[in-house]
Scaffold this motif. Sequence first.
Motif, PDB file in Angstrom:
ATOM      1  N   ILE A  84     -60.168  24.644 -16.825  1.00 47.58           N
ATOM      2  CA  ILE A  84     -59.103  24.087 -16.173  1.00 47.58           C
ATOM      3  C   ILE A  84     -57.955  24.752 -16.454  1.00 47.58           C
ATOM      4  O   ILE A  84     -57.004  24.911 -15.551  1.00 47.58           O
ATOM      5  CB  ILE A  84     -59.285  22.475 -16.760  1.00 47.58           C
ATOM      6  CG1 ILE A  84     -60.596  21.901 -16.302  1.00 47.58           C
ATOM      7  CG2 ILE A  84     -58.015  21.897 -16.147  1.00 47.58           C
ATOM      8  CD1 ILE A  84     -60.669  20.456 -16.815  1.00 47.58           C
ATOM      9  N   SER A  85     -57.674  25.076 -17.799  1.00 45.48           N
ATOM     10  CA  SER A  85     -56.483  25.837 -18.126  1.00 45.48           C
ATOM     11  C   SER A  85     -56.307  27.272 -17.295  1.00 45.48           C
ATOM     12  O   SER A  85     -55.087  27.671 -16.780  1.00 45.48           O
ATOM     13  CB  SER A  85     -56.404  26.304 -19.515  1.00 45.48           C
ATOM     14  OG  SER A  85     -56.301  24.943 -20.088  1.00 45.48           O
ATOM     15  N   TYR A  86     -57.518  27.867 -17.059  1.00 42.86           N
ATOM     16  CA  TYR A  86     -57.414  29.246 -16.513  1.00 42.86           C
ATOM     17  C   TYR A  86     -57.106  28.999 -14.865  1.00 42.86           C
ATOM     18  O   TYR A  86     -56.323  29.628 -14.446  1.00 42.86           O
ATOM     19  CB  TYR A  86     -58.496  29.978 -16.357  1.00 42.86           C
ATOM     20  CG  TYR A  86     -58.663  31.291 -15.871  1.00 42.86           C
ATOM     21  CD1 TYR A  86     -58.224  32.280 -16.464  1.00 42.86           C
ATOM     22  CD2 TYR A  86     -59.535  31.336 -14.532  1.00 42.86           C
ATOM     23  CE1 TYR A  86     -58.105  33.787 -15.678  1.00 42.86           C
ATOM     24  CE2 TYR A  86     -59.452  32.529 -14.094  1.00 42.86           C
ATOM     25  CZ  TYR A  86     -58.903  33.445 -14.553  1.00 42.86           C
ATOM     26  OH  TYR A  86     -59.021  34.771 -13.843  1.00 42.86           O
ATOM     27  N   CYS A  87     -57.868  27.874 -14.393  1.00 41.10           N
ATOM     28  CA  CYS A  87     -57.543  27.600 -13.011  1.00 41.10           C
ATOM     29  C   CYS A  87     -55.991  27.232 -12.868  1.00 41.10           C
ATOM     30  O   CYS A  87     -55.670  27.669 -11.721  1.00 41.10           O
ATOM     31  CB  CYS A  87     -58.381  26.420 -12.488  1.00 41.10           C
ATOM     32  SG  CYS A  87     -58.724  26.178 -10.943  1.00 41.10           S
ATOM     33  N   MET A  88     -55.625  26.700 -13.716  1.00 41.37           N
ATOM     34  CA  MET A  88     -54.114  26.078 -13.340  1.00 41.37           C
ATOM     35  C   MET A  88     -53.127  27.417 -13.594  1.00 41.37           C
ATOM     36  O   MET A  88     -52.302  27.181 -12.719  1.00 41.37           O
ATOM     37  CB  MET A  88     -53.662  25.198 -14.452  1.00 41.37           C
ATOM     38  CG  MET A  88     -54.653  23.633 -14.211  1.00 41.37           C
ATOM     39  SD  MET A  88     -54.732  23.099 -12.698  1.00 41.37           S
ATOM     40  CE  MET A  88     -53.042  22.127 -12.923  1.00 41.37           C
ATOM     41  N   ALA A  89     -53.426  28.154 -14.648  1.00 38.50           N
ATOM     42  CA  ALA A  89     -52.510  29.302 -14.755  1.00 38.50           C
ATOM     43  C   ALA A  89     -52.699  30.205 -13.476  1.00 38.50           C
ATOM     44  O   ALA A  89     -51.750  30.745 -12.722  1.00 38.50           O
ATOM     45  CB  ALA A  89     -52.988  30.169 -15.983  1.00 38.50           C
ATOM     46  N   GLU A  99     -50.596  20.252  -7.888  1.00 44.13           N
ATOM     47  CA  GLU A  99     -51.128  19.311  -6.858  1.00 44.13           C
ATOM     48  C   GLU A  99     -52.143  19.942  -5.869  1.00 44.13           C
ATOM     49  O   GLU A  99     -53.125  19.278  -5.265  1.00 44.13           O
ATOM     50  CB  GLU A  99     -49.770  18.799  -5.943  1.00 44.13           C
ATOM     51  CG  GLU A  99     -50.021  17.836  -4.906  1.00 44.13           C
ATOM     52  CD  GLU A  99     -48.996  17.531  -4.078  1.00 44.13           C
ATOM     53  OE1 GLU A  99     -49.306  16.690  -2.773  1.00 44.13           O
ATOM     54  OE2 GLU A  99     -47.708  17.920  -4.061  1.00 44.13           O
ATOM     55  N   ALA A 100     -52.029  21.231  -5.530  1.00 45.87           N
ATOM     56  CA  ALA A 100     -52.836  21.765  -4.603  1.00 45.87           C
ATOM     57  C   ALA A 100     -54.111  21.948  -5.170  1.00 45.87           C
ATOM     58  O   ALA A 100     -55.218  21.716  -4.883  1.00 45.87           O
ATOM     59  CB  ALA A 100     -52.319  23.365  -4.278  1.00 45.87           C
ATOM     60  N   SER A 106     -60.635  17.523  -5.222  1.00 50.25           N
ATOM     61  CA  SER A 106     -61.331  16.086  -5.090  1.00 50.25           C
ATOM     62  C   SER A 106     -62.193  16.308  -3.568  1.00 50.25           C
ATOM     63  O   SER A 106     -62.942  15.666  -3.128  1.00 50.25           O
ATOM     64  CB  SER A 106     -60.054  15.460  -4.401  1.00 50.25           C
ATOM     65  OG  SER A 106     -59.415  15.712  -3.470  1.00 50.25           O
ATOM     66  N   GLN A 107     -61.935  17.661  -2.951  1.00 50.18           N
ATOM     67  CA  GLN A 107     -62.718  17.964  -1.723  1.00 50.18           C
ATOM     68  C   GLN A 107     -63.802  18.913  -1.871  1.00 50.18           C
ATOM     69  O   GLN A 107     -64.529  19.181  -1.012  1.00 50.18           O
ATOM     70  CB  GLN A 107     -61.730  18.535  -0.698  1.00 50.18           C
ATOM     71  CG  GLN A 107     -60.612  17.386  -0.302  1.00 50.18           C
ATOM     72  CD  GLN A 107     -61.164  16.222   0.594  1.00 50.18           C
ATOM     73  OE1 GLN A 107     -62.349  16.135   0.920  1.00 50.18           O
ATOM     74  NE2 GLN A 107     -60.744  15.054  -0.044  1.00 50.18           N
ATOM     75  N   VAL A 108     -63.704  19.703  -3.063  1.00 52.62           N
ATOM     76  CA  VAL A 108     -64.992  20.930  -3.131  1.00 52.62           C
ATOM     77  C   VAL A 108     -66.227  20.090  -3.949  1.00 52.62           C
ATOM     78  O   VAL A 108     -65.789  19.603  -4.857  1.00 52.62           O
ATOM     79  CB  VAL A 108     -64.321  21.832  -3.955  1.00 52.62           C
ATOM     80  CG1 VAL A 108     -65.460  22.944  -4.390  1.00 52.62           C
ATOM     81  CG2 VAL A 108     -63.331  22.414  -3.325  1.00 52.62           C
ATOM     82  N   HIS A 109     -67.347  20.112  -3.443  1.00 52.18           N
ATOM     83  CA  HIS A 109     -68.566  19.609  -4.154  1.00 52.18           C
ATOM     84  C   HIS A 109     -69.406  20.535  -4.050  1.00 52.18           C
ATOM     85  O   HIS A 109     -69.582  21.404  -3.325  1.00 52.18           O
ATOM     86  CB  HIS A 109     -68.813  18.258  -3.426  1.00 52.18           C
ATOM     87  CG  HIS A 109     -67.670  17.269  -3.036  1.00 52.18           C
ATOM     88  ND1 HIS A 109     -67.401  16.402  -4.019  1.00 52.18           N
ATOM     89  CD2 HIS A 109     -67.052  16.965  -2.003  1.00 52.18           C
ATOM     90  CE1 HIS A 109     -66.431  15.756  -3.737  1.00 52.18           C
ATOM     91  NE2 HIS A 109     -66.135  16.059  -2.416  1.00 52.18           N
ATOM     92  N   ALA A 110     -70.216  20.306  -4.894  1.00 53.37           N
ATOM     93  CA  ALA A 110     -71.415  21.464  -5.170  1.00 53.37           C
ATOM     94  C   ALA A 110     -72.094  22.099  -3.868  1.00 53.37           C
ATOM     95  O   ALA A 110     -71.995  23.274  -3.728  1.00 53.37           O
ATOM     96  CB  ALA A 110     -72.412  20.881  -6.109  1.00 53.37           C
ATOM     97  N   LYS A 120     -57.465  21.189   6.047  1.00 51.18           N
ATOM     98  CA  LYS A 120     -55.962  20.418   5.985  1.00 51.18           C
ATOM     99  C   LYS A 120     -55.062  20.697   4.900  1.00 51.18           C
ATOM    100  O   LYS A 120     -53.929  21.002   4.994  1.00 51.18           O
ATOM    101  CB  LYS A 120     -56.520  19.085   5.925  1.00 51.18           C
ATOM    102  CG  LYS A 120     -56.926  18.541   7.302  1.00 51.18           C
ATOM    103  CD  LYS A 120     -57.268  16.909   7.032  1.00 51.18           C
ATOM    104  CE  LYS A 120     -57.826  16.529   8.553  1.00 51.18           C
ATOM    105  NZ  LYS A 120     -58.420  15.079   8.126  1.00 51.18           N
ATOM    106  N   ILE A 121     -56.010  21.144   3.593  1.00 48.51           N
ATOM    107  CA  ILE A 121     -55.181  21.549   2.335  1.00 48.51           C
ATOM    108  C   ILE A 121     -54.393  22.663   2.770  1.00 48.51           C
ATOM    109  O   ILE A 121     -53.503  22.896   2.327  1.00 48.51           O
ATOM    110  CB  ILE A 121     -56.304  21.432   1.299  1.00 48.51           C
ATOM    111  CG1 ILE A 121     -56.777  20.143   1.149  1.00 48.51           C
ATOM    112  CG2 ILE A 121     -55.502  21.924   0.027  1.00 48.51           C
ATOM    113  CD1 ILE A 121     -57.809  19.966   0.113  1.00 48.51           C
TER     114      ILE A 121
END
Length: 129
Positions: A84-89, A99-100, A106-110, A120-121
Amino acid sequence: MDKNQLTILINLAGMDGEVDESERRLIMRIAHAHGLSEEDVAQIFELENHVIDFDELSDDQRFDTLHHLVQLMKVDGKIFDEEISYCMAMAKKLGYPLEAVMDLYSQVHANVKLKSEIQKIKKKYHGKG
């Protein structure tokens, strides 16, 4: 897809100390979809301390990279704080706000592809990357 984008994904996959098989398969699918061979991917997996040049990435490449990061983070069903930290960085370096990441999360599923929602995003953040 270029080496910078692939390196970002590979770095995320290794955040928990190992690259899970589902992560490796997703990276390979993404790379193949962008015309990279297994040899290309193997070379990038072997690179250490590859410096990522974010300035080389277009807006589309930046968004695609962020999307693939979120997809990769979720693919093995285990999400670690380091991921999560890496993704945010990386989102910040790619020019995207928290926010992105949350919108994509919320829209990405396996195994479900919600292309219209992802588009849309992308439109919502177009020009912010």
